[in-house]
Design a protein around this motif. Structure first.
Motif, PDB file in Angstrom:
ATOM      1  N   ASP A   1      -2.154   4.452   3.559  1.00  0.00           N
ATOM      2  CA  ASP A   1      -2.472   3.184   3.042  1.00  0.00           C
ATOM      3  C   ASP A   1      -3.192   2.977   1.868  1.00  0.00           C
ATOM      4  O   ASP A   1      -4.287   2.205   1.635  1.00  0.00           O
ATOM      5  CB  ASP A   1      -3.067   2.195   4.091  1.00  0.00           C
ATOM      6  CG  ASP A   1      -2.290   2.134   5.465  1.00  0.00           C
ATOM      7  OD1 ASP A   1      -1.025   1.941   5.010  1.00  0.00           O
ATOM      8  OD2 ASP A   1      -2.764   2.171   6.613  1.00  0.00           O
ATOM      9  N   ILE A   2      -3.043   3.820   0.791  1.00  0.00           N
ATOM     10  CA  ILE A   2      -3.912   3.473  -0.426  1.00  0.00           C
ATOM     11  C   ILE A   2      -3.484   2.397  -1.357  1.00  0.00           C
ATOM     12  O   ILE A   2      -2.292   1.959  -1.474  1.00  0.00           O
ATOM     13  CB  ILE A   2      -3.397   4.877  -1.420  1.00  0.00           C
ATOM     14  CG1 ILE A   2      -3.600   6.155  -0.819  1.00  0.00           C
ATOM     15  CG2 ILE A   2      -4.345   4.632  -2.739  1.00  0.00           C
ATOM     16  CD1 ILE A   2      -5.082   6.438  -0.262  1.00  0.00           C
TER      17      ILE A   2
ATOM     18  N   ASN B   1      -5.267   6.369  10.407  1.00  0.00           N
ATOM     19  CA  ASN B   1      -6.150   5.831   9.620  1.00  0.00           C
ATOM     20  C   ASN B   1      -7.715   6.663   9.895  1.00  0.00           C
ATOM     21  O   ASN B   1      -8.446   6.682   9.236  1.00  0.00           O
ATOM     22  CB  ASN B   1      -6.425   4.471   9.536  1.00  0.00           C
ATOM     23  CG  ASN B   1      -5.353   3.685   8.841  1.00  0.00           C
ATOM     24  OD1 ASN B   1      -4.899   3.136   9.659  1.00  0.00           O
ATOM     25  ND2 ASN B   1      -5.346   3.629   7.681  1.00  0.00           N
TER      26      ASN B   1
ATOM     27  N   ALA C   1       0.671  -1.011   0.107  1.00  0.00           N
ATOM     28  CA  ALA C   1       0.168  -0.102   0.081  1.00  0.00           C
ATOM     29  C   ALA C   1       0.920   1.407  -0.083  1.00  0.00           C
ATOM     30  O   ALA C   1       1.927   1.323   0.740  1.00  0.00           O
ATOM     31  CB  ALA C   1      -1.083  -0.110   1.264  1.00  0.00           C
TER      32      ALA C   1
ATOM     33  N   GLN D   1      -8.345   3.689   3.914  1.00  0.00           N
ATOM     34  CA  GLN D   1      -7.373   4.562   3.096  1.00  0.00           C
ATOM     35  C   GLN D   1      -7.659   5.787   2.859  1.00  0.00           C
ATOM     36  O   GLN D   1      -8.923   6.097   2.494  1.00  0.00           O
ATOM     37  CB  GLN D   1      -6.939   3.470   1.710  1.00  0.00           C
ATOM     38  CG  GLN D   1      -8.330   3.243   1.202  1.00  0.00           C
ATOM     39  CD  GLN D   1      -7.856   2.171  -0.144  1.00  0.00           C
ATOM     40  OE1 GLN D   1      -7.036   2.163  -1.061  1.00  0.00           O
ATOM     41  NE2 GLN D   1      -8.516   1.318  -0.065  1.00  0.00           N
TER      42      GLN D   1
END
Length: 448
Positions: A124-125, A373, A87, A154
């Motif tokens: 965290d894409i 997040n 990610a 994300q």
């Protein structure tokens, strides 16, 4: 949605890049307001009775995909940022410490400081989703259907704000060998602008059908939030400079203690150490265009969402319009006019040890206390730094060696001449190997 997902990176990659602010100089042997920004207890240890900060500037970006060499070689940014299987994470920071004044008198130290900050991040894409959105027009984007199933949130977000700090410190204990001090900073927060796009617990299948990239069998909780200028064209860097636009709408606190083990033979300190907890607080965004909306994405059997329609969109309100125009796929869940954003609270600890004559070594760590997040959380990364240094009254040279949560190992160099300083936490990494981070800072202050 190409510019949509890349606005943070495009803005910061056009300028100076970095990650730990003022790495090495913030633990300088010439104790000043930068040291007090790390730990307010250091105000009682100012080098001069009066300290004036003129202007300090630090800018940075750290990521886990693109190296400094990639940028120099002119490689395709859009292909690299979502490459590999891990990610994508990116943290971008710009910090300006403006006119500030500090003084020590007797057992006390006081300061009034000003500052402006920009923080932007990818958190965290998923690389497949990111690739599908930014490269939807490319024939090479997908070799076949790809299923994504993520249990986390994300995000792509950015925040700007201004601060005015009121600090006080006091000596708590002092004898011939040991000295303890404590300090506190109260921060008045002026929210500027904010933007957040996120997809929590995203599950779905991405397929190319002719020239279209389609999303099917999908579920997610999608958040769109904005305030101030970042609701508008977020590819325009001027929209990131509204630091005090929202007025006084938040408070935060820094707390710290410091310890000195005195050198009774040669003078000075054998050991200087401290711990602090910084950025305990939040701010409220109340701009006229404020909004935070959550949608439940539900693409059922026989339905699909064409991802091509997001390409080229440069305004969060236009993205929201696309979601509103697909009510069968995006069900509005929560709507909030005003919302609070939490500062990146961190625990910091450091120890500076005298090795021999004018040679010292400093160990520093920064550890975040909140989860990145969270949609209303400004993100930050964990850092550990060891800095060998040579320091005399008018000159200082140092080499910060860091391990960063996102960008890994970096090595830099910095210099101080009187009150002027310049440095980087990663320039040696960039020069002799390669690095996922690049940074630079400079400033001038004086004491009397």
């Amino acid at each position: 949605m190409k510019k949509n997902l890349l606005y943070l990176s495009l803005f910061f990659s056009a300028g100076v890049l970095a990650q730990e602010h003022f790495s090495g100089i913030n633990t300088s042997r010439r104790t000043g307001l930068l040291n007090a920004a790390l730990n307010p207890a250091e105000l009682t240890n100012l080098k001069s009775d009066h300290e004036v900060n003129i202007f300090n500037f630090s800018a940075n970006v750290a990521n886990n995909k693109i190296t400094f060499g990639d940028l120099i070689d002119g490689k395709n940014f859009e292909n690299l940022i979502f490459s590999g299987n891990e990610a994508t994470n990116l943290r971008g920071d710009l910090e300006i410490l403006g006119p500030s004044f500090g003084l020590k008198t007797g057992k006390w130290g006081f300061a009034v400081t000003s500052g402006a900050k920009i923080k932007a991040e990818f958190v965290d894409i998923d690389v497949t989703l990111g690739n599908a959105l930014i490269n939807s027009a490319s024939d090479a984007i997908l070799g076949g259907p790809v299923t994504i199933n993520t249990a986390y949130n994300q995000r792509a977000s950015a925040t700007t704000w201004g601060e005015i700090g009121l600090s006080a410190a006091r000596e708590l204990f002092n004898n011939e060998e040991h000295r303890f001090t404590g300090g506190v900073t109260f921060k008045l927060l002026f929210p500027g602008s904010y933007a957040n796009m996120s997809a929590e617990r995203f599950r779905g299948t991405i397929t190319r059908t002719g020239s279209n990239v389609e999303l099917t069998n999908a579920n997610a909780s999608v958040n769109i939030a904005y305030s101030g200028s970042l609701a508008e064209d977020y590819t325009d860097s001027s929209n990131f400079t509204q630091f005090f636009a929202g007025g006084l709408n938040g408070f935060a606190t820094d707390l710290g203690v410091s310890y000195q083990w005195k050198d009774k033979i040669n003078g000075g300190n054998i050991l200087t150490a401290g711990i602090s907890v910084r950025n305990i607080g939040k701010m409220t965004f109340k701009d006229d265009n404020n909004i935070s909306r959550t949608y439940e994405l539900n693409v059922g059997a026989g339905e699909s969402l064409n991802l091509n329609q997001f390409e080229g969109v440069e305004d969060l309100r236009d993205i929201e319009a696309i979601l509103e125009n697909n009510p069968n796929l995006f069900q509005k869940k929560d709507v909030t006019q005003d919302f609070k954003v939490k500062l990146p609270t961190v625990f910091s600890a450091y120890a500076d040890v005298k090795l021999y004559n004018s040679f010292f070594v400093t160990a520093y760590t920064q550890q975040k206390l909140n989860e990145d997040n969270d949609n209303k959380q400004i993100a930050i990364q964990n850092i550990v730094t060891v800095t060998p240094r040579y320091a005399i009254d008018v000159f200082e040279a140092y080499v910060p060696l860091s391990h960063n949560e996102i960008s890994g190992f970096t090595a830099g160099v910095g210099f101080r001449l009187g009150g002027f300083f310049i440095g980087s936490g990663s320039v040696l990494s960039a020069a002799f190997s390669d690095t996922d981070q690049a940074d630079g800072y400079l400033g001038f202050r004086f004491g009397f």
